[in-house]
Design a protein around this motif. Structure first.
Motif, PDB file in Angstrom:
ATOM      1  N   LEU A  15       8.305   9.622  47.312  1.00  0.00           N
ATOM      2  CA  LEU A  15       8.128  10.181  48.652  1.00  0.00           C
ATOM      3  C   LEU A  15       7.455   9.189  49.588  1.00  0.00           C
ATOM      4  O   LEU A  15       7.826   9.074  50.757  1.00  0.00           O
ATOM      5  N   LEU A  16       6.469   8.473  49.076  1.00  0.00           N
ATOM      6  CA  LEU A  16       5.780   7.481  49.897  1.00  0.00           C
ATOM      7  C   LEU A  16       6.744   6.386  50.355  1.00  0.00           C
ATOM      8  O   LEU A  16       6.732   5.976  51.515  1.00  0.00           O
ATOM      9  N   ARG A  17       7.615   5.942  49.453  1.00  0.00           N
ATOM     10  CA  ARG A  17       8.604   4.922  49.811  1.00  0.00           C
ATOM     11  C   ARG A  17       9.601   5.464  50.834  1.00  0.00           C
ATOM     12  O   ARG A  17       9.981   4.781  51.786  1.00  0.00           O
ATOM     13  N   ALA A  18      10.042   6.698  50.641  1.00  0.00           N
ATOM     14  CA  ALA A  18      11.011   7.295  51.567  1.00  0.00           C
ATOM     15  C   ALA A  18      10.406   7.424  52.963  1.00  0.00           C
ATOM     16  O   ALA A  18      11.083   7.189  53.960  1.00  0.00           O
ATOM     17  N   GLU A  19       9.124   7.784  53.027  1.00  0.00           N
ATOM     18  CA  GLU A  19       8.500   7.922  54.334  1.00  0.00           C
ATOM     19  C   GLU A  19       8.326   6.558  55.011  1.00  0.00           C
ATOM     20  O   GLU A  19       8.513   6.429  56.216  1.00  0.00           O
ATOM     21  N   ARG A  20       7.984   5.551  54.254  1.00  0.00           N
ATOM     22  CA  ARG A  20       7.860   4.201  54.828  1.00  0.00           C
ATOM     23  C   ARG A  20       9.205   3.715  55.368  1.00  0.00           C
ATOM     24  O   ARG A  20       9.258   2.979  56.337  1.00  0.00           O
ATOM     25  N   ASN A  21      10.286   4.151  54.738  1.00  0.00           N
ATOM     26  CA  ASN A  21      11.636   3.763  55.171  1.00  0.00           C
ATOM     27  C   ASN A  21      12.234   4.890  56.011  1.00  0.00           C
ATOM     28  O   ASN A  21      13.253   5.467  55.673  1.00  0.00           O
ATOM     29  N   HIS A  22      11.583   5.211  57.116  1.00  0.00           N
ATOM     30  CA  HIS A  22      12.015   6.335  57.952  1.00  0.00           C
ATOM     31  C   HIS A  22      13.079   5.933  58.969  1.00  0.00           C
ATOM     32  O   HIS A  22      13.333   6.638  59.917  1.00  0.00           O
ATOM     33  N   HIS A  23      13.725   4.793  58.754  1.00  0.00           N
ATOM     34  CA  HIS A  23      14.760   4.326  59.676  1.00  0.00           C
ATOM     35  C   HIS A  23      15.965   5.265  59.778  1.00  0.00           C
ATOM     36  O   HIS A  23      16.653   5.227  60.789  1.00  0.00           O
ATOM     37  N   PRO A  24      16.262   6.102  58.771  1.00  0.00           N
ATOM     38  CA  PRO A  24      17.396   7.015  58.935  1.00  0.00           C
ATOM     39  C   PRO A  24      17.166   8.045  60.038  1.00  0.00           C
ATOM     40  O   PRO A  24      18.095   8.699  60.481  1.00  0.00           O
ATOM     41  N   PHE A  25      15.910   8.175  60.490  1.00  0.00           N
ATOM     42  CA  PHE A  25      15.589   9.184  61.501  1.00  0.00           C
ATOM     43  C   PHE A  25      15.575   8.536  62.882  1.00  0.00           C
ATOM     44  O   PHE A  25      15.023   7.469  63.082  1.00  0.00           O
ATOM     45  N   THR A  26      16.192   9.217  63.843  1.00  0.00           N
ATOM     46  CA  THR A  26      16.256   8.682  65.192  1.00  0.00           C
ATOM     47  C   THR A  26      14.982   8.974  65.972  1.00  0.00           C
ATOM     48  O   THR A  26      14.722   8.340  66.992  1.00  0.00           O
ATOM     49  N   ARG A  27      14.201   9.924  65.502  1.00  0.00           N
ATOM     50  CA  ARG A  27      12.952  10.268  66.178  1.00  0.00           C
ATOM     51  C   ARG A  27      11.931  10.721  65.151  1.00  0.00           C
ATOM     52  O   ARG A  27      12.249  11.460  64.221  1.00  0.00           O
ATOM     53  N   THR A  28      10.695  10.268  65.326  1.00  0.00           N
ATOM     54  CA  THR A  28       9.587  10.700  64.479  1.00  0.00           C
ATOM     55  C   THR A  28       8.590  11.415  65.369  1.00  0.00           C
ATOM     56  O   THR A  28       8.213  10.902  66.421  1.00  0.00           O
ATOM     57  N   SER A  29       8.171  12.598  64.957  1.00  0.00           N
ATOM     58  CA  SER A  29       7.296  13.435  65.758  1.00  0.00           C
ATOM     59  C   SER A  29       6.096  13.869  64.920  1.00  0.00           C
ATOM     60  O   SER A  29       6.244  14.228  63.750  1.00  0.00           O
ATOM     61  N   THR A  30       4.909  13.852  65.531  1.00  0.00           N
ATOM     62  CA  THR A  30       3.709  14.324  64.850  1.00  0.00           C
ATOM     63  C   THR A  30       2.746  14.903  65.874  1.00  0.00           C
ATOM     64  O   THR A  30       2.823  14.580  67.060  1.00  0.00           O
ATOM     65  N   ALA A  31       1.840  15.735  65.426  1.00  0.00           N
ATOM     66  CA  ALA A  31       0.810  16.288  66.303  1.00  0.00           C
ATOM     67  C   ALA A  31      -0.467  15.472  66.246  1.00  0.00           C
ATOM     68  O   ALA A  31      -1.362  15.652  67.056  1.00  0.00           O
ATOM     69  N   SER A  32      -0.556  14.562  65.309  1.00  0.00           N
ATOM     70  CA  SER A  32      -1.788  13.812  65.070  1.00  0.00           C
ATOM     71  C   SER A  32      -1.659  12.357  65.517  1.00  0.00           C
ATOM     72  O   SER A  32      -0.788  11.634  65.012  1.00  0.00           O
TER      73      SER A  32
ATOM     74  N   ALA B 277      26.163  12.311  59.011  1.00  0.00           N
ATOM     75  CA  ALA B 277      26.225  12.642  60.437  1.00  0.00           C
ATOM     76  C   ALA B 277      25.535  11.552  61.265  1.00  0.00           C
ATOM     77  O   ALA B 277      24.471  11.775  61.831  1.00  0.00           O
ATOM     78  N   PRO B 278      26.133  10.369  61.334  1.00  0.00           N
ATOM     79  CA  PRO B 278      25.472   9.271  62.044  1.00  0.00           C
ATOM     80  C   PRO B 278      25.300   9.529  63.544  1.00  0.00           C
ATOM     81  O   PRO B 278      24.431   8.951  64.177  1.00  0.00           O
ATOM     82  N   GLN B 279      26.103  10.415  64.121  1.00  0.00           N
ATOM     83  CA  GLN B 279      26.036  10.687  65.547  1.00  0.00           C
ATOM     84  C   GLN B 279      24.974  11.727  65.914  1.00  0.00           C
ATOM     85  O   GLN B 279      24.660  11.899  67.080  1.00  0.00           O
TER      86      GLN B 279
END
Length: 81
Positions: A40-57, A18-20
């Motif tokens: 998991l650590l590698r997948a998180e470092r490569n978070h480019h598949p996500f259009t937005r990253t959100s955190t409370a911290s 679902a690229p759109q």
């Protein structure tokens, strides 16, 4: 929306299927402190598949400063509400 932990592994597949669609990565935990497996650590470092990253911290948010769309969003309902 994927939360921190194993769901982050779905990021590349979601982007492929679902690229759109806007894909959120909600980082609730610092998985570096949780003895997460290397995959998991590698997948998180490569978070480019996500259009937005959100955190409370802000501390966790600083780890994603190079991502083009990081937001700090507190957990819960503001007291004024």
């Amino acid at each position: 929306m994927c939360e921190s932990g194993s769901p982050v592994l779905l990021g590349p597949r979601l982007a492929e299927l679902a690229p759109q669609v806007v894909r959120f990565y909600r980082v609730l935990d610092d998985i570096c402190l949780l003895n997460a497996p290397d995959v998991l650590l590698r997948a998180e470092r490569n978070h480019h598949p996500f259009t937005r990253t959100s955190t409370a911290s802000p501390h966790i948010g600083a780890r994603f400063a190079h991502h083009p769309n990081v937001t700090l969003e507190p957990i819960g309902i503001p007291h004024a509400e």
